[in-house]
Each structure stands twice: as structure tokens, then as C-alpha cells.
Scaffold this active site. Sequence first.
Site, PDB file in Angstrom:
ATOM      1  CG  HIS A  91      -0.379   0.197   2.530  1.00  0.00           C
ATOM      2  ND1 HIS A  91      -0.116  -0.851   3.383  1.00  0.00           N
ATOM      3  CD2 HIS A  91       0.008   1.311   3.183  1.00  0.00           C
ATOM      4  CE1 HIS A  91       0.395  -0.384   4.510  1.00  0.00           C
ATOM      5  NE2 HIS A  91       0.483   0.932   4.397  1.00  0.00           N
ATOM      6  CG  ASP A 122       0.075  -4.219   2.633  1.00  0.00           C
ATOM      7  OD1 ASP A 122       0.429  -3.848   1.497  1.00  0.00           O
ATOM      8  OD2 ASP A 122      -0.312  -3.430   3.506  1.00  0.00           O
ATOM      9  CB  SER A 191       3.175   1.510   6.081  1.00  0.00           C
ATOM     10  OG  SER A 191       1.967   1.719   6.749  1.00  0.00           O
TER      11      SER A 191
END
Length: 221
Positions: A91, A122, A191
Site C-alpha cells: 500500500h 501486503d 508502514s
Amino acid sequence: MHAAGATQGNIAYTRTVSTNNFKNTKMKKLISLLSITIISVLQVRGQFAELVAKNEKAIVQIFSYDEFGAPSSTGTGFFIKSDGTGLTNVHVLKESKYAFVRDVKGNIFQIEKITRLCKECDIAEFTVMAKGKIFPTLNITNNIPLKGSDIFVIGNPEGLENTVSKGIISAIREEENKVIQISAPISPGSSGSPIMDMSGNVFAIATYQHKEGQNLNFGYW
């Protein structure tokens, strides 16, 4: 009677001296133990600081841009091969047309291509454009520490470069993919950060958090 009294007094004096010697010896042992403990703690802290200084060289901040050159997202990544191959979250790069990484020294490299994707977990593998350059790397392990083990994360929460946070493994959850719940704080921008054991080995990647709770942070592997 007098002689007997003198003898008793000597015995009492001897006992007092013996008790004081015992107390002094006990105090010396306690001080020695405390000194050893303090030295050990300082050594451990020093070793951790050295580990952070070594590992952060392989960790980068990622800047993504859309086709018009407008910023689309920021995140974190890290190199796993010396040729410039790294990992981050899908993402972080999902909406980007162009992306760049910046290392701890401020050097900037463009991401050349995404070489592998795992949408379910992810995780994206990428390479940067830097022909002939040798990059520092992090070691990856498949050995996940036990629940309750100390861990740490280095990332770029809210754009604050190379931030270190420590915590524990709160839970290991078996879902579609293995999810590692940690107490180490993460935020937007974290992230793609490596989640590491206390030897500096990466065993998961910071991916998301539950904002409505406290220290409910998660990583995939």
C-alpha cells in the site's frame, strides 16, 4: 563475681563486633551486586544503541508520487540485498507512478521496479536505480520470537526519520497470513518498517494499527 562479670562483658563485646562484621560484609556484597547489575544494564543499553546505529543504515524513507508529480504517500522500506533490493508494504507504492527512497545519510535513489508482490500479506519487493553501489542490508529470519519477547522497530512515523521504538510481541495471530501483534508504537509513515528481534533480525513488517485502541499495532510475515 567481678571476674565473672568481666567475662560476660567481653563475650558481649565480641558478639557485637561479630555482628557488625557480618553487617559490613553483607553490605559490601550488596553494593558489589548492585554495581555488577548497573554495569550489565549499561552494557546492554550500549549494545542496543550500537545495533540500532548499524541497522538503521539499511532502512530508508519512501516517497511516492502520482503521474502528475503530486505526493501520494510516504512510508518505510529496508534493503535485503546489497544490490539495492528491498521490502516495503504494497500500500506504500500502490498509487504511485514514481517513487524514491532516502537513506539515513540523505542519499536519494529512484525505485526502478517492483519485482515481487504479495497482496494478501501486503509486502512488495523493489529494486532501486544505483548501478554498482553496494547497500547495507538487514538479515531476515523465519524464527518468530515467543509471545512476550522484546522487539524493536525503526521507521519514519509521520515523516520523522529513523525513529526507534521498543515493545514486546503481544500476540501471534493465525489468520489468512501470520499476523504479529506488537506493543511498539507505530504511526502513518511506519508502514514497511522492519520489526526486529533483539539480535537485529527482521521477522515481520509493520503494516497497520487499530487507532481506536492503545498499542494495537500489527505486522505481516
